[in-house]
Design a protein around this motif. Structure first.
Motif, PDB file in Angstrom:
ATOM      1  N   GLY A  21      -6.364  -4.386  -6.931  1.00 26.35           N
ATOM      2  CA  GLY A  21      -6.728  -2.917  -5.529  1.00 26.35           C
ATOM      3  C   GLY A  21      -7.219  -3.149  -4.954  1.00 26.35           C
ATOM      4  O   GLY A  21      -7.739  -2.122  -4.025  1.00 26.35           O
ATOM      5  N   ASN A  60      -9.968  -0.205  -4.164  1.00 25.55           N
ATOM      6  CA  ASN A  60      -9.591   0.963  -4.034  1.00 25.55           C
ATOM      7  C   ASN A  60      -9.580   2.230  -5.445  1.00 25.55           C
ATOM      8  O   ASN A  60      -9.143   1.277  -6.262  1.00 25.55           O
ATOM      9  N   SER A 101       0.546  -1.416   0.218  1.00 27.28           N
ATOM     10  CA  SER A 101       0.096   0.230  -0.046  1.00 27.28           C
ATOM     11  C   SER A 101       1.276   1.536  -0.295  1.00 27.28           C
ATOM     12  O   SER A 101       0.963   2.013  -1.188  1.00 27.28           O
ATOM     13  N   ASN A 125      -2.996  -2.176  -2.129  1.00 26.23           N
ATOM     14  CA  ASN A 125      -3.300  -0.408  -2.509  1.00 26.23           C
ATOM     15  C   ASN A 125      -2.784  -0.007  -3.846  1.00 26.23           C
ATOM     16  O   ASN A 125      -1.708   0.878  -3.689  1.00 26.23           O
TER      17      ASN A 125
END
Lengths: 357, 493
Positions: free
Chosen positions: B420, B423, B356, B390
């Protein structure tokens, strides 16, 4: 293999034997020692074989263990001249083998113009002139107009020489490929002239730092010699020989500390050349005992990376203590086999590592 | 002596050390020159001629110890002139006292008598000496025959015949499962008779006979040991399965490393091929004197047309962004390794890892080794690897902080499955990067078919990239790298 063939090949070898002074392996050891190079039988055996079999030696090992020095010393011991070819990225035939001297060729044509003119004046027609010229064209592509680079020098030398091809792994793989002819047959083919065969096969030493894998074709043609770090006694002997001013007890301390440092997991372990530098420095500093301040001040001499220096200085008290014999520490407490094992793993780790950093 | 050596070579090959026939011949020649009376000399001789891979040296040493281990030192006590039998029976390599029988061949074949290192070893019983000789010395004596077709003296102690049925030169002496019961007397008698028929020196034979007579009592034991050794050699380490690798280690296995090296070498060759070290003629650059003169020879050397040439062009740059979440970890590991092995071919390699958060690991790798860094990345020391990946956030961080790593000379490689976790994908950043970079390549371990399943952003990212490749194993990765290399260097001529 047929025994007969084997027999004849040996006989052939004995015929081509040249005027070397290395007749036995022990003699190699002594002669190298006379030239101030301490070596073990292992190394001497390979050098002995290389001379007897007319084979190149491929020397691999960590930096600073005396690979280049070995070639130089052998040359001195054999009383041969050393021709050195330092390899680098982008090295090509023109730098390694030969190059035509265009300027000189041009100059000669210009100077000889009148002579040529007068020669052709007698020719009846163009055809005859061309014919005549063709008979003489090799004048301008003769060895006279050739700049000899190290390899050709070594091949064409009237005296036997030692050819050192240093750090071959810096050159491209293509370069290796064109070395093959030289290495197996000791000859060089120049398209315009023909094949030049060595009068005396040179002793070829090739060194490599193992930064990349060399091609199998090259390796097959060579005897392989892996030089590692020396054992304690040998290293001490080397120091005594090269830095005789260093006091005996200090030399012992130096060697034992260096060996302890080598056993650590460092980016670049100190090798013999670093040991010698350090010994030299200690002599200049008039030291009579290794203590913490002194070592810390001079640590830069044996370690080439900041991270290594930090790591070693952090452990210095421990390393030194055991070195002075007051407290026995890990490395000394290990029994001999364990120590050897440890060394071997380190060495193996070196030999099996690729360029990763 | 070539039989023991070729057998040893076969053994090396069996254990994965490549040895060519030419090298075997070299080894035999070298042994003849260096002599075989010192065990360490023989070891070095064989090693330097047969083993050219530094990594294989340890294995070679192990096999050498095992193969040339037969007569062990601690047997018997009688200190009766150690080595005397061998010295008289087996001339040393100089050929000083060659037996008369061998004068035709002039005994260029030095005897193999490797197993007894008499200088350092405790003395062994004379009986033992005799047996030792029968096993290896006879090999040699018999190799000196002039006519290979003549098979009259076959019954030597080629005990290995039973174990290696395909091996040429195996003798008639076959052993039952319990070697102890075998009556060897007859075989030895026959052997001696055959040797006589060969007109070997009488004195030599008598000596041999005497030795053998004594040695026979020891023979069964020796044979048992011989077979034990054979068994040890036959079953390489694979017999005992190696303990499974510890789960936490992300180091490469030997096999992976070899495969990797192979790919890298292949690539290296290709690139070096593409990247000729000759200077190329160019409209700009410095005057290349030799080519100018050569080209203008037709104008009498007056340089009407100067030839200019350039040094190499700048090398291309490479930026790698790797997803190191669990799903793509293996591929990421290989990718990083590959990229860094090829580092010398690019002028600058920068690498980033993300789950992330995103972090640059280039300096990390420079400081310590790549493997160490990978270990640290995967154990979560550099970025938090426990989070859900992410992609949008990672791209944003890259764009905010490290935009400078994407220039018109850069090839940008993104490695990840594009999942992802719902996101925002921030695809505009990728578009922006595509504009800035020379090339954007996306590598994903998932095949195209499964992109549509679940929360994958691959359908969004894919059309933006210049190229999307599916990479599931080392081979595919190698192919991708090959293409990459080719396209990076294609327009360099």
């Amino acid at each position: 293999m047929q025994p007969e063939r084997f027999v004849t090949s040996i006989a052939a070898l004995q015929h081509t034997e040249h005027t070397s002074v290395f007749e036995t392996i022990d003699q190699v050891v002594t002669l190298l020692r006379q030239q101030r190079y301490i070596c073990d039988r292992k190394l001497a055996t390979v050098i002995f074989l290389a001379l007897k079999m007319n084979k190149p030696v491929l020397i691999e090992g960590p930096a600073g263990v005396g690979k280049t020095e070995l070639a130089k010393t052998v040359a001195r011991a054999l009383n041969r001249s050393l021709i050195r070819l330092q390899c680098y990225e982008g090295l090509d035939e023109a730098r390694a083998l030969y190059e035509w001297e265009y300027g000189k060729q041009l100059l000669y044509t210009q100077i000889l113009r009148e002579k040529i003119g007068s020669l052709f004046a007698e020719m009846e027609d163009l055809r005859a002139a061309v014919e005549y010229l063709r008979q003489h064209e090799d004048v301008f592509f003769s060895e006279h107009f050739m700049v000899r680079r190290p390899i050709l020098q070594a091949i064409a030398s009237p005296e036997p020489v030692v050819l050192l091809i240093d750090e071959i792994d810096r050159a491209e793989e293509q370069f290796e490929a064109f070395l093959l002819e030289v290495l197996s047959d000791f000859q060089v083919t120049v398209p315009e002239i023909g094949t030049i065969v060595a009068r005396h096969p040179p002793l070829v030493c090739i060194t490599g730092n193992n930064t990349r894998e060399l091609s199998d074709a090259l390796k097959r043609r060579c005897l392989h010699l892996a030089i590692g770090y020396p054992d304690e006694e040998r290293e001490l002997e080397i120091i005594r020989l090269k830095v005789p001013e260093l006091r005996e007890n200090l030399a012992r301390q130096v060697v034992s500390l260096i060996r302890r440092i080598r056993a650590m997991d460092l980016r670049k372990a100190p090798s013999i050349s670093e040991t010698l530098d350090w010994a030299q420095a200690l002599v200049l500093l008039n030291a009579d005992q290794l203590n913490r301040e002194l070592v810390e001040e001079t640590l830069q001499l044996i370690l080439k990376y900041d991270r290594d220096v930090q790591q070693v200085s952090a452990q210095l008290p421990m390393l030194l203590e055991s070195g002075n014999g007051t407290a026995r520490l890990t490395f000394d407490n290990m029994d001999l086999r364990e120590q050897q094992e440890r060394y071997r793993t380190n060495e193996r780790a070196y030999f099996s590592s690729r360029r990763e950093e | 002596m070539d039989v023991p050596i070729t057998r040893f070579v076969a053994l090396l090959k069996h254990h994965g050390i490549a040895v060519s026939p030419a090298e075997t011949i070299d080894a035999l020649q070298a042994l003849a020159l260096a002599g075989v009376d010192d065990r360490e000399t023989v070891r070095v001789t064989l090693r330097s001629t047969l083993v050219k891979q530094c990594q294989a040296i340890a294995e070679f040493d192990r096999l050498f110890d095992l193969y040339f281990s037969l007569p062990a030192p601690s047997h018997g006590a009688a200190p009766e002139a150690p080595g005397d039998a061998a010295v008289t029976l087996l001339p040393d390599a100089s050929g000083a006292d060659v037996p008369a029988a061998a004068e035709g061949a002039r005994a260029e074949i030095a005897p193999v008598e490797i197993d007894t290192d008499r200088t350092t070893r405790a003395p062994v019983t004379p009986e033992y000496e005799g047996v030792d000789l029968s096993l290896f010395g006879q090999h040699l004596l018999l190799q000196q025959r002039k006519d290979p077709g003549q098979d009259g003296y076959k019954p030597t102690f080629h005990v290995n015949a039973r174990h290696n049925p395909g091996m040429p030169g195996g003798g008639e002496l076959s052993l039952g499962d319990s070697g102890d019961e075998i009556d060897l007397g007859g075989a030895v008698e026959a052997l001696l008779a055959d040797l006589r028929a060969l007109e070997v020196d009488e004195a030599l034979l008598e000596q041999l006979e005497a030795r053998l007579a004594g040695g026979l009592t020891r023979l069964p034991e020796l044979l048992r040991r011989y077979r034990a050794r054979e068994a040890a050699l036959q079953h390489p380490r694979t017999a005992a399965p190696a303990p499974p690798r510890p789960r936490r280690s992300y180091r490469f296995s030997d096999h992976e490393r070899r495969q990797m090296d192979e790919i890298i070498r292949r690539l290296g060759r290709q690139m070096r091929g593409a990247l000729s070290y000759r200077r190329t003629a160019n409209r700009r650059g410095r005057i290349n004197v030799s080519r100018t003169i050569r080209g203008n020879l037709k104008y009498d050397g007056v340089p009407f047309f100067p030839v200019l040439s350039n040094q190499r062009e700048e090398r291309p740059r490479l930026t790698v962004i790797c997803d190191v979440s669990l799903s793509v970890r293996t591929t990421a590991r290989f990718m990083l390794h590959l990229v860094y092995s090829l580092q010398s071919l690019f002028s600058r390699v920068r690498s980033f890892v993300f789950v992330s958060d995103l972090a640059e690991i280039s300096t990390e790798i420079e400081r310590s080794s790549l493997e160490e860094t990978i270990d640290r990345v995967f154990s979560g020391e550099i970025i938090n690897t426990e989070e859900n990946s992410n992609y949008g956030r990672a791209l944003e961080i890259f764009y905010e902080r490290y935009r400078s790593a994407a220039t018109s000379r850069t090839t940008l490689i993104i490695l990840g499955d594009g999942r992802g976790n719902r996101n925002p994908p921030n695809a505009w950043i990728l578009e922006e990067l595509r504009r800035r970079c020379k090339q954007v390549i996306w590598l994903t371990p998932e095949s195209r078919g499964s992109w549509g399943l679940g929360a994958s952003d691959m359908p969004t990212y894919a059309p933006i990239c210049h190229k999307v490749e599916v990479v599931r194993n080392l081979d595919q990765l190698g192919r991708v790298a090959e293409n990459l290399v080719r396209s990076s260097f294609a327009n360099r001529r």
